[in-house]
Enzyme design. Structure first.
Site, PDB file in Angstrom:
ATOM      1  N   GLY A 154      -4.348   9.655  -5.412  1.00 48.42           N
ATOM      2  CA  GLY A 154      -3.589  10.672  -4.679  1.00 48.42           C
ATOM      3  C   GLY A 154      -2.200  10.807  -5.263  1.00 48.42           C
ATOM      4  O   GLY A 154      -1.996  10.603  -6.462  1.00 48.42           O
ATOM      5  N   ARG A 155      -1.225  11.135  -4.397  1.00 53.80           N
ATOM      6  CA  ARG A 155       0.158  11.332  -4.873  1.00 53.80           C
ATOM      7  C   ARG A 155       0.668  10.079  -5.572  1.00 53.80           C
ATOM      8  O   ARG A 155       1.193  10.145  -6.690  1.00 53.80           O
ATOM      9  CB  ARG A 155       1.066  11.682  -3.677  1.00 53.80           C
ATOM     10  CG  ARG A 155       0.808  13.055  -3.092  1.00 53.80           C
ATOM     11  CD  ARG A 155       1.508  13.216  -1.767  1.00 53.80           C
ATOM     12  NE  ARG A 155       0.929  12.340  -0.765  1.00 53.80           N
ATOM     13  CZ  ARG A 155       0.548  12.711   0.457  1.00 53.80           C
ATOM     14  NH1 ARG A 155       0.740  13.950   0.851  1.00 53.80           N
ATOM     15  NH2 ARG A 155       0.029  11.859   1.301  1.00 53.80           N
ATOM     16  N   ILE A 156       0.516   8.917  -4.920  1.00 53.71           N
ATOM     17  CA  ILE A 156       1.044   7.680  -5.514  1.00 53.71           C
ATOM     18  C   ILE A 156       0.125   7.202  -6.633  1.00 53.71           C
ATOM     19  O   ILE A 156       0.590   6.761  -7.689  1.00 53.71           O
ATOM     20  CB  ILE A 156       1.218   6.592  -4.435  1.00 53.71           C
ATOM     21  CG1 ILE A 156       2.197   7.081  -3.351  1.00 53.71           C
ATOM     22  CG2 ILE A 156       1.738   5.298  -5.058  1.00 53.71           C
ATOM     23  CD1 ILE A 156       2.288   6.179  -2.125  1.00 53.71           C
ATOM     24  N   ARG A 233      -3.309  -0.909   2.016  1.00 52.93           N
ATOM     25  CA  ARG A 233      -3.206  -1.535   3.322  1.00 52.93           C
ATOM     26  C   ARG A 233      -4.071  -2.784   3.286  1.00 52.93           C
ATOM     27  O   ARG A 233      -5.122  -2.784   2.602  1.00 52.93           O
ATOM     28  CB  ARG A 233      -3.742  -0.595   4.432  1.00 52.93           C
ATOM     29  CG  ARG A 233      -2.827   0.524   4.819  1.00 52.93           C
ATOM     30  CD  ARG A 233      -1.605   0.033   5.613  1.00 52.93           C
ATOM     31  NE  ARG A 233      -0.726   1.126   6.003  1.00 52.93           N
ATOM     32  CZ  ARG A 233       0.343   1.541   5.314  1.00 52.93           C
ATOM     33  NH1 ARG A 233       0.673   0.939   4.182  1.00 52.93           N
ATOM     34  NH2 ARG A 233       1.104   2.522   5.755  1.00 52.93           N
ATOM     35  N   GLU A 262      -0.021  -8.458   9.109  1.00 53.07           N
ATOM     36  CA  GLU A 262       1.381  -8.629   8.693  1.00 53.07           C
ATOM     37  C   GLU A 262       2.276  -8.871   9.902  1.00 53.07           C
ATOM     38  O   GLU A 262       2.041  -8.281  10.967  1.00 53.07           O
ATOM     39  CB  GLU A 262       1.838  -7.369   7.944  1.00 53.07           C
ATOM     40  CG  GLU A 262       1.064  -7.158   6.670  1.00 53.07           C
ATOM     41  CD  GLU A 262       1.425  -5.852   5.968  1.00 53.07           C
ATOM     42  OE1 GLU A 262       2.390  -5.174   6.398  1.00 53.07           O
ATOM     43  OE2 GLU A 262       0.746  -5.516   4.999  1.00 53.07           O
ATOM     44  N   HIS A 280       5.238  -6.671   1.615  1.00 51.15           N
ATOM     45  CA  HIS A 280       5.172  -5.215   1.888  1.00 51.15           C
ATOM     46  C   HIS A 280       6.497  -4.523   1.534  1.00 51.15           C
ATOM     47  O   HIS A 280       7.170  -3.967   2.410  1.00 51.15           O
ATOM     48  CB  HIS A 280       4.802  -4.977   3.360  1.00 51.15           C
ATOM     49  CG  HIS A 280       4.229  -3.594   3.599  1.00 51.15           C
ATOM     50  ND1 HIS A 280       3.299  -3.326   4.568  1.00 51.15           N
ATOM     51  CD2 HIS A 280       4.457  -2.393   2.992  1.00 51.15           C
ATOM     52  CE1 HIS A 280       2.985  -2.050   4.573  1.00 51.15           C
ATOM     53  NE2 HIS A 280       3.683  -1.457   3.612  1.00 51.15           N
TER      54      HIS A 280
HETATM   55  P1  NAP Z   1      -2.725  10.567  -0.698  1.00 50.14           P
HETATM   56  O1  NAP Z   1      -1.971  11.468  -1.600  1.00 50.14           O
HETATM   57  O2  NAP Z   1      -3.321  11.111   0.546  1.00 50.14           O
HETATM   58  O3  NAP Z   1      -3.856   9.846  -1.562  1.00 50.14           O
HETATM   59  C1  NAP Z   1      -4.855   9.075  -0.993  1.00 50.14           C
HETATM   60  C2  NAP Z   1      -5.996   8.924  -1.992  1.00 50.14           C
HETATM   61  O4  NAP Z   1      -6.971   8.047  -1.434  1.00 50.14           O
HETATM   62  C3  NAP Z   1      -6.682  10.242  -2.324  1.00 50.14           C
HETATM   63  O5  NAP Z   1      -6.808  10.346  -3.706  1.00 50.14           O
HETATM   64  C4  NAP Z   1      -8.063  10.141  -1.661  1.00 50.14           C
HETATM   65  O6  NAP Z   1      -9.029  10.765  -2.495  1.00 50.14           O
HETATM   66  C5  NAP Z   1      -8.272   8.619  -1.613  1.00 50.14           C
HETATM   67  N1  NAP Z   1      -9.131   8.226  -0.494  1.00 50.14           N
HETATM   68  C6  NAP Z   1      -8.966   8.559   0.816  1.00 50.14           C
HETATM   69  N2  NAP Z   1      -9.960   8.043   1.552  1.00 50.14           N
HETATM   70  C7  NAP Z   1     -10.789   7.404   0.686  1.00 50.14           C
HETATM   71  C8  NAP Z   1     -12.007   6.691   0.850  1.00 50.14           C
HETATM   72  N3  NAP Z   1     -12.585   6.539   2.044  1.00 50.14           N
HETATM   73  N4  NAP Z   1     -12.569   6.155  -0.247  1.00 50.14           N
HETATM   74  C9  NAP Z   1     -11.989   6.297  -1.464  1.00 50.14           C
HETATM   75  N5  NAP Z   1     -10.839   6.964  -1.677  1.00 50.14           N
HETATM   76  C10 NAP Z   1     -10.245   7.513  -0.604  1.00 50.14           C
HETATM   77  O7  NAP Z   1      -1.802   9.358  -0.214  1.00 50.14           O
HETATM   78  P2  NAP Z   1      -0.546   8.693  -0.956  1.00 50.14           P
HETATM   79  O8  NAP Z   1       0.677   9.410  -0.594  1.00 50.14           O
HETATM   80  O9  NAP Z   1      -0.886   8.512  -2.405  1.00 50.14           O
HETATM   81  O10 NAP Z   1      -0.535   7.258  -0.200  1.00 50.14           O
HETATM   82  C11 NAP Z   1      -1.680   6.449  -0.241  1.00 50.14           C
HETATM   83  C12 NAP Z   1      -1.554   5.248   0.657  1.00 50.14           C
HETATM   84  O11 NAP Z   1      -0.769   4.239   0.036  1.00 50.14           O
HETATM   85  C13 NAP Z   1      -0.891   5.429   2.018  1.00 50.14           C
HETATM   86  O12 NAP Z   1      -1.743   6.025   2.964  1.00 50.14           O
HETATM   87  C14 NAP Z   1      -0.554   3.995   2.374  1.00 50.14           C
HETATM   88  O13 NAP Z   1      -1.654   3.395   3.029  1.00 50.14           O
HETATM   89  C15 NAP Z   1      -0.328   3.318   1.018  1.00 50.14           C
HETATM   90  N6  NAP Z   1       1.104   3.030   0.780  1.00 50.14           N
HETATM   91  C16 NAP Z   1       1.505   1.737   0.760  1.00 50.14           C
HETATM   92  C17 NAP Z   1       2.834   1.454   0.517  1.00 50.14           C
HETATM   93  C18 NAP Z   1       3.337   0.051   0.494  1.00 50.14           C
HETATM   94  O14 NAP Z   1       4.475  -0.160   0.855  1.00 50.14           O
HETATM   95  N7  NAP Z   1       2.561  -0.905   0.022  1.00 50.14           N
HETATM   96  C19 NAP Z   1       3.749   2.497   0.318  1.00 50.14           C
HETATM   97  C20 NAP Z   1       3.287   3.782   0.346  1.00 50.14           C
HETATM   98  C21 NAP Z   1       1.953   4.044   0.571  1.00 50.14           C
HETATM   99  P3  NAP Z   1     -10.328  11.467  -1.865  1.00 50.14           P
HETATM  100  O15 NAP Z   1      -9.834  12.342  -0.759  1.00 50.14           O
HETATM  101  O16 NAP Z   1     -10.917  12.206  -3.009  1.00 50.14           O
HETATM  102  O17 NAP Z   1     -11.202  10.376  -1.398  1.00 50.14           O
HETATM  103  C1  8YV Z   2       6.624   1.292   4.230  1.00 45.20           C
HETATM  104  C2  8YV Z   2       4.279   2.184   3.635  1.00 45.20           C
HETATM  105  O1  8YV Z   2       6.811  -0.052   3.937  1.00 45.20           O
HETATM  106  O2  8YV Z   2       4.780   4.476   3.445  1.00 45.20           O
HETATM  107  C3  8YV Z   2       3.929   3.625   3.732  1.00 45.20           C
HETATM  108  O3  8YV Z   2       2.767   3.921   4.072  1.00 45.20           O
HETATM  109  O4  8YV Z   2       3.469   1.334   3.831  1.00 45.20           O
HETATM  110  C4  8YV Z   2       5.656   1.781   3.231  1.00 45.20           C
HETATM  111  O5  8YV Z   2       6.306   2.782   2.543  1.00 45.20           O
HETATM  112  C5  8YV Z   2       6.329   1.410   5.651  1.00 45.20           C
HETATM  113  O6  8YV Z   2       5.914   2.664   5.995  1.00 45.20           O
HETATM  114  C6  8YV Z   2       7.533   1.023   6.471  1.00 45.20           C
HETATM  115  O7  8YV Z   2       7.324   1.308   7.773  1.00 45.20           O
END
Ligand code: NAP
Ligand code: 8YV
Length: 323
Positions: A154-156, A233, A262, A280
Site C-alpha cells: 500500500g502507501r507505506i 500490527r 503492547e 512501536h
Molecule cells: P494501505 O495504503 O491501506 O495499504 C495496506 C496494504 O495492505 C494494501 O496494499 C492492501 O492490499 C494490503 N492488505 C489489506 N488487507 C490485506 C489482506 N487481508 N491480505 C493481504 N494484504 C492485505 O495502508 P498503509 O497506509 O500502507 O498502512 C498499512 C498499515 O501499516 C497500517 O494499517 C498499520 O497497521 C501499519 N502501520 C504501522 C506503523 C508502526 O508504527 N509500526 C506505522 C504506520 C502504519 P490489497 O487491498 O490488495 O489486499
Molecule cells: C503510531 C501506527 O505509532 O499509524 C499507525 O498505524 O501504528 C503508528 O504510526 C500509532 O498510531 C500511534 O498511536
C-alpha cells in the site's frame, strides 16, 4: 456560534491539545477516575472524538455513551482501535492519518531490516560491554543477494519498496489484488511468496481480516535463511508460532516493531539475543507525530466548519471525498 464539544480519550501531543482547546470545548476523559459518571454527564453533548491507536479501543460500548457523535478522528493510519462497523451503523465518520507518515515508517523499516541482518544493536552492546578489547565482533548475516517479499504493497509498502530498489535486492509483493502499475513480482498467495523469498516485511492493516496471516506454515515456507520484519500490527503474526520458529531455527531471525499485547512483549522474545525488538516507534519522530497530530485536529476543524472530513476511512466514506 457555540463551540462543539469534543472528547479526547487519552492524552495526545501538545499540537493536538492546543489546537482543539482553541477551536472546541475539549473534554479530557483520562483526567476522570470515575469515567462512567463523567460520560453520563458529558456524553450526550459530545459531537466529536479525538482518539489514538495507543490507548484503548473506541468500541460499541463507548459509542453507546455518545448518542450525538458525528466524527471520530483517530491518530494513526491504522485504525483497528476503532469499531468502524459500529461507526458506519451509527453514520459516524471515522478519519485516520494516512500519507504524512509514509516516509518515516519506510525509513525505520529499512533501518530495522539492516539492524536485524547486520546485528547493529548486538554490536553496540558488544562494544559497550568491553568485549571488543578481547576479540572482534563475529561476522553477520547479509542483505546481499536476498529477495524481499512485501506483505501489503500500500502507501507505506510502496515507500519501502522504493527504498529497497536502492539496495539492489529482488522485490515481490502479496496482497488481495494485483497492482497493474507496479513492476514487482505479484504473488496471489502468501505461502507462494514466502517460498520464493527469504525476507518478509509485513505492512498490512491489523484487524480480523489479517489476523495471523503470517502463521507457522508461512514461517516454514520462508525457511532457515529467512527473516521476518513486522511493522504492521502484532495481530498479523501468530506470535507463538514465531517464537517457536525462532527457537527451532525454522527461520533465521526477526525484527519486530509491533506485538500482540503492547506494551507487553513475551519474555521468550526478550531473551533471544538474535532478534531486534523495537517499542512501536516506526512513525515516532517529533516531525512526523506532529504532522499526524495536526491531521487529527484538521479533520475535526474541517468537519465542524462544514467542509467535510479530510481523510475519512473507506468504511465510512463521505460524499465528495475520494477514499
Ligand atoms: P494501505 O495504503 O491501506 O495499504 C495496506 C496494504 O495492505 C494494501 O496494499 C492492501 O492490499 C494490503 N492488505 C489489506 N488487507 C490485506 C489482506 N487481508 N491480505 C493481504 N494484504 C492485505 O495502508 P498503509 O497506509 O500502507 O498502512 C498499512 C498499515 O501499516 C497500517 O494499517 C498499520 O497497521 C501499519 N502501520 C504501522 C506503523 C508502526 O508504527 N509500526 C506505522 C504506520 C502504519 P490489497 O487491498 O490488495 O489486499
Ligand atoms: C503510531 C501506527 O505509532 O499509524 C499507525 O498505524 O501504528 C503508528 O504510526 C500509532 O498510531 C500511534 O498511536
Amino acid at each position: 456560534m457555540s463551540k462543539a464539544d469534543i472528547l479526547m480519550t487519552a492524552p495526545m501531543m501538545p499540537v493536538v491539545i492546543d489546537a482543539l482547546d482553541r477551536a472546541f470545548n475539549l473534554h479530557r476523559l483520562w483526567e476522570h477516575d470515575d469515567r462512567d459518571t463523567y460520560l453520563s454527564e458529558i456524553g450526550p453533548r459530545i459531537r466529536g472524538v479525538a482518539t489514538s491507536t495507543l490507548y484503548g479501543r473506541m468500541d460499541a460500548t463507548l459509542f453507546e455513551r455518545l448518542p450525538n457523535l458525528e466524527i471520530v478522528a483517530s491518530f494513526g493510519v491504522g485504525y483497528d482501535n476503532v469499531d468502524v462497523a459500529e461507526a458506519a451503523r451509527r453514520q459516524v465518520i471515522v478519519t485516520n492519518t494516512p500519507d504524512v507518515l509514509n516516509d518515516e515508517v519506510a525509513d525505520l523499516t529499512l533501518g530495522l531490516l539492516l539492524a536485524t541482518l547486520r546485528k547493529i544493536p548486538q554490536a553496540d552492546r558488544y562494544l559497550r560491554d568491553g568485549r571488543w578489547l578481547t576479540a572482534p565482533f563475529p561476522l553477520s548475516n547479509t542483505l546481499r543477494g536476498r529477495k524481499v517479499g512485501i506483505v501489503g504493497l500500500g502507501r507505506i509498502g510502496k515507500a519501502i519498496a522504493k527504498r529497497l530498489e536502492g539496495f539492489g535486492v529482488g522485490i515481490a509483493y502479496h496482497g488481495r489484488t494485483r497492482q497493474e502499475d507496479v513492476a514487482y513480482a505479484y504473488h496471489p498467495t502468501l505461502l507462494g511468496m514466502a517460498e520464493a523469498c527469504d525476507v518478509l516485511i509485513a505492512i498490512t492493516p491489523g484487524g480480523t481480516a489479517t489476523k495471523h496471516l503470517i502463521n507457522a506454515d508461512v514461517l516454514k515456507a520462508l525457511g532457515p535463511h529467512g527473516v521476518l520484519i513486522n511493522v504492521a500490527r502484532g495481530s498479523v503474526v501468530d506470535e507463538q508460532a514465531l517464537i517457536e520458529a525462532l527457537k527451532s531455527g525454522t527461520i533465521l531471525t526477526a525484527g519486530l516493531d509491533v506485538y500482540d499485547d503492547e506494551p507487553r512483549v513475551p519474555q521468550e522474545l526478550i531473551d533471544m539475543e538474535h532478534v531486534v525488538l523495537l517499542p512501536h516507534i516506526a512513525s515516532g519522530s517529533v516531525h512526523t507525530r506532529n504532522a499526524m497530530g495536526q491531521l487529527v485536529a484538521d479533520n475535526l476543524m474541517s468537519w465542524f466548519d462544514g467542509k467535510g472530513p479530510l481523510t475519512p476511512v473507506s468504511e465510512t466514506p463521505y460524499p465528495g471525498n475520494k477514499v
